[in-house]
Design a protein around this motif. Structure first.
Motif: not given
Length: 667
Positions: A544-547, A531-536, A300-302, A497-498
């Motif tokens: 972009a955001q890294k978690i 990191s999880i990378e979310l872009g749009g 879950m990402l907010l 990263p997997a």
């Protein structure tokens, strides 16, 4: 009797026979020789919700009491939450416990029918549709109580700073569906059953069996009791339900929750909500489960969003005015549209479309939101009444056929109870004709079709909102339009990263306050770190955001949720016309591997000891689901009560005309 008179009387008789009977909702009914019905069995339900963070394990127990004087076979529809992963069934008869097993559907039906014929206790659970299951239970002796226990996993929702979970307790009958279950005809004891031998059992009509007269049974209406253990994993600011009064006992970090009235009528969905303390608002969560050497994750990402200036919009409002919307539903729908119309600004364009058996648009094309035209629309909406069938496709075609206005954000708000069994044509239209528009589904009523709303909103790259009570209309619609005012995060892309297999495979657009919730099957060797990378895109610019890819906890049930999402996705492809030869084996293999009910698998439980003698008759009866609260209590999905009344008056008039010549001859 004249040749003219006979067909007219036959027409009246057939019309009367087709009128929907209003049985005692929730009880089991047996049709007697004179055509009347009598309640011969009762059913009550207890629900236990075990909620741990973002996953819930739910146990549903339904007790079937045969109050009649004959052996019974009962069937009833069981609505479950959208995306529920049904994985277990147990049959309790006194001290006997019979555990169900997942089988291929035809094998399960055959095993059930053999048990019915040989007098053994048996139960069968099949998927009627995406969120509606049918349960059959056979060979219940007079004055005997049998309990069916069903278990499923469910994902907790999070939106606008609030967690929620829904348990459906009735359902709105779907337009265009007979709600039928085909089960093998019971053979003579000891005979073989062809795998495809079947008979159709209508949901609200008993089998035409000879029934001996029986004394009146003291059968009360069915009831539901609900208990929950809530272990949220965060400090909570509040726990509440907008649908039912609760009793809450705090036990350390956990809450024990029950109904204040202990038991309630199953006429509306149960909704539980809980909100974390402001300091504990989540921004990301990664829960994992290991099962048989495989790794699964619930992510879950907010993403943080900053309010921007509203963009000019072209808003098309579509309102369902079919018969199933009668009562409070149409009142709620009119109120929802009125709030939407008041939310328009002079820079916007708009149109309003209503549909039932026919489609009617207020304007030929979207028009500027002038004060005069907005008031005209408000007056028109206020005059709408619920009547007729639920023909959604022409309404959506009308909305999508209008040429797009350059420079406007095109949005469609669809207000309905979703009372259609198959929305395949609607889904196909959204996939091919939506283009840059976005569709937002608003579910109305105490038991809306959650699957249709979720699927339509997903394909429409919008959101689904449910309004179950008139008091919620203003707040829910205001929240929805606050979202629509804020630019969405579009064209999202995810990088982990997997290696992973993820559902939903197509990432949705996100609006303010809405998280990205995903279930993944990870590479067996996947480890935390990185990191999880979310872009749009946001407002036309890259975002972009890294978690951190860190484990937040372990949870059971994630593997089942992932498998159910995969089955749902393959099912959607199958309904969209993909080759069955390719998809069916994959759905079947996934359902069997993870032990889930699907369109190709069922749960069957059979006792090994015969109890009904071969010479004793077995009567089949059906459970009538309770009418959703606020509805008018009779079948209005396809045809309204006014139409039936008109038909009855017509029949009376014809009968009077047919008798008139006879009176003149006698005179």
């Amino acid at each position: 009797m004249s040749l003219l008179r006979f067909p007219l009387l036959l027409l009246c008789a057939l019309a009367a026979a087709s009128l929907p009977a209003q049985a005692d909702t929730g009880s089991l009914q047996i049709r007697q020789a004179d055509g009347s019905t009598r309640a011969v069995a009762s059913l009550d339900t207890s629900v236990d919700l075990q909620i741990h963070g973002l996953v819930a394990d739910v146990q549903v127990r339904q007790r079937f009491k045969n109050n009649g004087m004959a052996w019974q076979e009962g069937q009833y529809l069981l609505p479950l939450p959208e995306g529920a992963a049904v994985y277990a069934m147990t049959l309790h008869v006194g001290s006997r416990v019979i555990v169900g097993e997942i089988r291929e559907k035809e094998a399960a039906r055959s095993e059930y029918a053999q048990a019915v014929a040989s007098g053994r206790k048996a139960s069968l659970v099949e998927a009627q549709s995406a969120n509606l299951f049918r349960t059959a239970i056979a060979n219940v002796a007079p004055d005997e109580t049998v309990e069916v226990e069903i278990r499923y996993s469910q994902q907790v929702e999070y939106r606008d700073g609030e967690f929620s979970l829904v348990f459906p307790m009735t359902y709105t009958p779907r337009y265009g569906s007979g709600d039928v279950l085909a089960v093998p005809a019971a053979p003579e004891a000891g005979s073989e059953i062809p795998a495809d031998a079947a008979q159709t059992l209508p949901a609200a009509v008993t089998l035409p069996l000879a029934v001996a007269p029986m004394p009146a049974a003291n059968v009360g209406p069915p009831t539901v009791s609900i208990s929950a253990t809530l272990d949220a994993g965060v400090a909570l600011a509040r726990v509440e339900s907008a649908t039912h009064e609760l009793s809450i006992d705090r036990q350390g970090d956990r809450r024990r929750i029950g109904l204040r009235d202990k038991v309630v009528a199953p006429d509306r969905d149960f909704v539980l909500r809980w909100a974390p303390q402001p300091s504990d608002q989540p921004t990301a969560a990664l829960l994992r489960e290991q099962r048989d050497g495989e790794q699964f994750a619930l992510l879950m990402l907010l993403p943080p969003t900053v309010a921007a200036a509203p963009l000019p919009r072209e808003l098309t409002l579509i309102i369902d005015t079919s018969g199933s919307m009668s009562g409070q539903s149409i009142v709620q729908a009119r109120a929802a549209l009125d709030i939407a119309l008041q939310h328009l600004t002079p820079q916007d364009r708009f149109n309003v479309i209503q549909f039932n058996s026919v489609t009617e648009a207020l304007f030929a094309q979207p028009v500027a939101a002038s004060a005069a035209d907005v008031q005209l629309a408000r007056d028109w909406v206020a005059s709408l009444q619920a009547d007729g069938g639920t023909e959604m496709l022409p309404a959506l075609q009308t909305a999508l056929s209008a040429p797009a206005s350059p420079g406007y954000l095109r949005q469609i708000v669809f207000v309905t109870d979703g009372a259609v069994e198959q929305g395949d044509a609607l889904y196909a239209l959204l996939q091919s004709q939506l283009h840059d528009a976005r569709l937002f589904a608003v579910g109305i009523g105490s038991a809306p079709n959650a699957h249709f709303l979720r699927r339509a909103a997903s394909l429409g790259r919008g959101t689904a909102t449910t309004i179950r009570d008139l008091a919620e209309v203003s707040g829910q619609m205001q929240t929805l339009f606050d979202k629509l005012d804020r630019p969405a995060l579009r064209n999202l892309q995810l990088k982990l990263p997997a290696q992973y297999e993820i559902y939903p495979a197509q990432l949705p657009d996100l609006y303010a306050g809405e998280p990205l919730q995903l279930v993944l099957k990870l590479d067996a060797a996947a480890k935390t770190g990185g990191s999880i990378e979310l872009g749009g895109e946001r407002a036309g610019a890259a975002w972009a955001q890294k978690i951190p890819f860190e484990l937040h906890g372990q949870a059971s049930g994630i593997a089942r949720l992932w498998a159910q999402r995969k089955i749902d996705a393959l099912d959607d492809d199958l309904r969209g016309g993909a080759a069955s030869a390719t998809l069916q084996p994959d759905i079947l293999a996934t359902a069997l591997k993870y032990g889930l009910v699907s369109r190709f698998t069922s749960l069957v439980a059979v006792d090994k000891t015969p109890q009904r003698n071969a010479g004793e008759a077995l009567q089949s009866v059906n459970v009538e689901n309770a009418d959703p609260a606020g509805s008018l209590g009779f079948a209005q999905t396809a045809t309204s009560a006014k139409a039936w009344l008109a038909l009855g008056l017509l029949c009376l008039g014809l009968a009077w005309l047919l008798r008139a010549p006879r009176r003149r001859l006698c005179a």
